[in-house]
Design a protein around this motif. Structure first.
Motif, PDB file in Angstrom:
ATOM      1  N   GLY A  70      -7.202   3.454  -6.699  1.00 19.88           N
ATOM      2  CA  GLY A  70      -6.381   2.231  -6.978  1.00 19.88           C
ATOM      3  C   GLY A  70      -4.925   2.618  -7.297  1.00 19.88           C
ATOM      4  N   GLY A  71      -4.769   3.924  -7.823  1.00 17.98           N
ATOM      5  CA  GLY A  71      -3.195   4.371  -8.219  1.00 17.98           C
ATOM      6  C   GLY A  71      -2.720   4.781  -6.725  1.00 17.98           C
ATOM      7  N   ILE A  94      -1.400   1.794  -4.975  1.00 18.67           N
ATOM      8  CA  ILE A  94      -0.225   1.408  -5.648  1.00 18.67           C
ATOM      9  C   ILE A  94       1.182   2.083  -5.346  1.00 18.67           C
ATOM     10  N   ALA A 148       2.033   1.198  -1.891  1.00 22.30           N
ATOM     11  CA  ALA A 148       2.803  -0.078  -2.064  1.00 22.30           C
ATOM     12  C   ALA A 148       4.110   0.133  -2.485  1.00 22.30           C
ATOM     13  N   VAL A 149       4.229   0.901  -3.262  1.00 23.40           N
ATOM     14  CA  VAL A 149       5.774   1.194  -3.802  1.00 23.40           C
ATOM     15  C   VAL A 149       6.520   1.680  -2.594  1.00 23.40           C
ATOM     16  N   GLY A 165      -4.237   2.150   0.753  1.00 26.62           N
ATOM     17  CA  GLY A 165      -3.394   0.732   0.694  1.00 26.62           C
ATOM     18  C   GLY A 165      -4.281  -0.392   1.528  1.00 26.62           C
TER      19      GLY A 165
END
Length: 440
Positions: free
Chosen positions: A128-129, A132, A135-136, A202
């Motif tokens: 999950g990290g 993220i 995505a960033v 992602g």
């Protein structure tokens, strides 16, 4: 008679190391600052050794299942043993032995990475990290498309100037940049390759959380960034990711529509982006050009591959030595009087995984790499469907990164080697995590 409570206390559990996921995510987040990322890697390796001494030999398989320990170690040695064997008669023995010794730090770090995904909690945080972070990076690159500046790199560069008084990149590199650079900046143009390799985290996260619509939006956003980042190797990598992550969710007919839409998007973006149009023209020109034209279309790759063939023929057993490609290139350059397409100086590496392994570590090195790949495939083949599902993002990321019918960064370099080994450990740890680690 042993009580149930005592049995629970005595039974070994693959509960991993609680802080391992945060350590891995910090390492990835610090890639724009290589020195700090390397520091995290070294400290993580030391912490993993400490945990090994403290818990591995006392608590059995509390950190990892025995199978995960074995596969992670085997994949490391498939990478490192060719390096060791090639060092004995390398062209630059000092550099070769130095790299061989320092690369031992990867082994305990890979144990740390694998332990980060040894249980359901660790996998959720780590995968999950990573989703993220991807995505960033994507949103940051899209902001650069609109504003001309990457907010992340702007902040990193400002912090660097406060600390050292110097910018991250020189003025010349900033002026000469011809593609989307994103968080890595104009002097480290690896955005497309990095994003394409990590995109499975992602895409799988978006599909799992938001369904088909989420997958399509994430795929389009990352696709725009990968295209504008300009690395054609990343285009191939990302196409493979879309193919193998999309068919399970969309089916072949809808996935075909996605690729048709992607082609239309590429053509449309090429009409408004001169840099992208130039790369498309180079790619199409390679299909009809002569040998010289193909070399230009491939940015000098054909010339580099000819030199790699020369090295392979002269050092077939154990190669010229890891990272010694640049030293031997002048002697193997097929056209030494012609200015290279990449600018000036020798080629630093073979730009293709099979040629890099053969040229730098020889046939012995290639056989060891193939042995590691075979064991990784065997683990996948005999794993349960549940194990495959939890390891699928890491498996796909690793597979597309080492896909042999593509061009590549140097796998024995600090950055790309570290990224590839990270994916190998995520794959091993998640595929071979113990079942009781997921039980309440």
């Amino acid at each position: 008679m042993t009580t149930p409570a005592a049995e629970l206390r005595l039974a070994p559990r693959a509960d991993g190391w609680r802080w391992a996921p945060a350590w891995i995510l910090l390492f990835v987040a610090l890639w724009p600052a290589p020195a700090y990322a390397e520091g995290v890697l070294v400290l993580g390796a030391l912490a993993a050794l400490f945990q090994l001494v403290l818990r591995r030999f006392r608590g059995g398989d509390r950190l990892l299942s025995n199978q995960a320990w074995a596969l992670t170690s085997v994949m490391f040695f498939a990478y490192w043993a060719p390096e060791l064997i090639s060092a004995f008669d390398a062209v630059d023995r000092g550099r070769a032995w130095g790299d061989t010794a320092t690369d031992l730090r990867y082994l305990p770090f890979l144990w740390l990475v694998a332990s980060a995904v040894a249980n359901e909690r660790g996998r959720r945080i780590t995968f999950g990290g990573l989703a993220i972070i991807v995505a960033v990076w994507t949103l940051d690159a899209l902001a650069q498309v609109v504003s001309g500046t990457s907010p992340l790199f702007f902040g990193i560069d400002a912090l660097k100037q406060v600390i050292s008084g110097h910018p991250m990149c020189s003025v010349e590199a900033t002026v000469a940049v011809d593609r989307l650079s994103g968080f890595l900046g104009p002097c480290n143009l690896k955005l497309g390759l990095v994003l394409a390799s990590l995109s499975p985290f992602g895409l799988f996260a978006a599909g799992r959380k938001f369904g088909l619509a989420g997958w399509l939006v994430a795929a389009a956003a990352m696709g725009i960034v990968v295209l504008l980042a300009g690395a054609r190797a990343a285009w191939i990598t990302y196409a493979l990711v879309l193919l193998f992550s999309g068919w399970r969710l969309l089916g072949w007919k809808k996935l075909l529509g996605v690729f048709i839409a992607a082609t239309v998007l590429l053509v449309g973006m090429a009409l408004v982006s001169p840099q992208l149009a130039h790369r498309v023209q180079l790619t199409t020109a390679a299909m009809a050009a002569d040998e010289t034209g193909v070399d230009v279309a491939l940015s000098g790759r054909a010339r580099i591959w000819q030199a790699a063939g020369c090295m392979i023929s002269e050092h077939p057993i154990n190669g010229v030595g890891v990272r010694n490609f640049r030293d031997v290139f002048p002697a193997c350059d097929p056209t030494p009087t012609v200015a290279p397409a990449w600018g000036h100086g020798p080629a630093l590496h073979a730009h293709q995984i099979v040629l890099e392994i053969l040229a730098e570590t020889g046939v012995i090195g290639l056989l060891l790499w193939l042995a590691g790949a075979a064991l990784a495939w065997r683990a996948w083949r005999y794993a349960s469907m549940e194990a495959r599902d939890r390891a699928r993002p890491a498996m796909l990321a690793l597979a597309v990164t080492v896909f042999p019918f593509n061009t590549h960064l140097a796998f024995y370099s600090t950055f790309w080697g570290g990224l590839s080994l990270l994916l190998a450990a995520l794959y091993s740890g998640s595929l071979l995590a113990r079942h009781d680690a997921d039980a309440p």
